[in-house]
Scaffold this active site. Structure first.
Site, PDB file in Angstrom:
ATOM      1  CG  HIS A 165      -9.414 -30.901  84.743  1.00 52.91           C
ATOM      2  ND1 HIS A 165      -9.729 -31.203  86.055  1.00 52.91           N
ATOM      3  CD2 HIS A 165      -8.386 -31.735  84.417  1.00 52.91           C
ATOM      4  CE1 HIS A 165      -8.937 -32.162  86.502  1.00 52.91           C
ATOM      5  NE2 HIS A 165      -8.117 -32.506  85.528  1.00 52.91           N
ATOM      6  CB  CYS A 259     -15.612 -30.524  89.310  1.00 51.83           C
ATOM      7  SG  CYS A 259     -14.576 -29.577  88.188  1.00 51.83           S
TER       8      CYS A 259
END
Length: 272
Positions: A165, A259
């Protein structure tokens, strides 16, 4: 500075129940009590900075619901819901959608067939939306978002599966300033970043592997995982304060501070 509001989800059901990135190993697993302690330390650090932390209700059989950054992209009162590449995470979407609908957001979905994993792969740095693609999200999805929002989108190809990501290797600090791990991007992506972000703080490999770039920025304070001393020194030399919170239990799933959080007021570096 806008008042910071962040969405988190307690790690009640967090664990390594499947393997969808190189960090995850069911044989290694995670320590439930340590994960709870580390999550609480991050939550309290944020509250200590004056952040309003809002909470999702954990759900059994959704161990990654704790990683709220992947829920979608928040832009003002609009919530662009994620379309996850892996079915095990797609089961999270109804819970995120319901939370945002209850809290006054307009919930929107991307066209069928486009993969998009929220603030994990879409980060504003100033007026530009930087968008990671290839491993989890599609470039087409980000182009669609740019069109809908009327914002410039710069796609960045992610080439290292450990940095799957964008938020694992790129962290906007303020308009024109960011942390990044150069080796997570191809040569073109590095050139794009260098051309559009005047001040880039390059993190070294050992600290990138500690997910130092997966940081939470609240005004002039940056919260990182522990073991990122060189990054901390660079940040302080650039006028930031730093807080280190051990988040190793979440590193086992390929996540760290960023996250575990989703800005409900929009990313701090965004210019509205």
């Amino acid at each position: 500075m806008r008042h910071a509001r962040i969405l988190m989800c307690p790690p009640t059901y967090y664990g390594i129940e499947y393997e969808i990135n190189p960090w995850m190993s069911r044989s290694r697993g995670s320590d439930t009590s340590r994960a709870a302690q580390q999550w609480n330390a991050l939550c309290e650090s944020l509250r200590g900075l004056g952040v309003t932390v809002e909470l999702m209700t954990p759900q059994p059989s959704l161990p990654d619901l704790v990683f709220t950054a992947n829920a979608g992209l928040v832009f003002r009162t609009r919530f662009f819901s994620s379309s996850f590449r892996h079915e095990v995470r797609a089961r999270e979407t109804p819970h995120f959608d319901a939370w945002f609908a209850r809290h006054g957001f307009i919930v929107e979905h991307l066209p069928e067939g486009m993969y998009f994993e929220g603030a994990g792969d879409a980060l504003f740095c100033g007026p530009i939306l930087f968008a990671g693609y290839r491993i989890r999200s599609d470039a087409l999805a980000h182009q669609h978002l740019g069109h809908v929002l009327g914002k410039m989108v710069l796609p960045l190809e992610l080439v290292n599966p450990r940095f799957y990501h964008l938020d694992t290797c790129f962290c906007p600090l303020a308009p024109g300033e960011a942390i990044y791990y150069p080796e997570a991007f191809d040569a073109y992506g590095r050139k794009v970043l260098e051309s559009h972000v005047p001040k880039l703080l390059a993190i070294n490999e050992p600290e990138a592997m500690r997910f130092g770039a997966n940081a939470v920025v609240v005004g002039k304070t940056v919260i990182t995982n522990t073991g990122c001393d060189q990054l901390g020194a660079m940040l302080r030399a650039s006028g930031y304060q730093t807080t280190a919170v051990e988040l190793d239990e979440f590193l086992k799933a390929g996540g760290s501070a960023k996250c575990l959080t989703l800005r409900l007021d929009g990313e701090e570096a965004a210019e509205w």
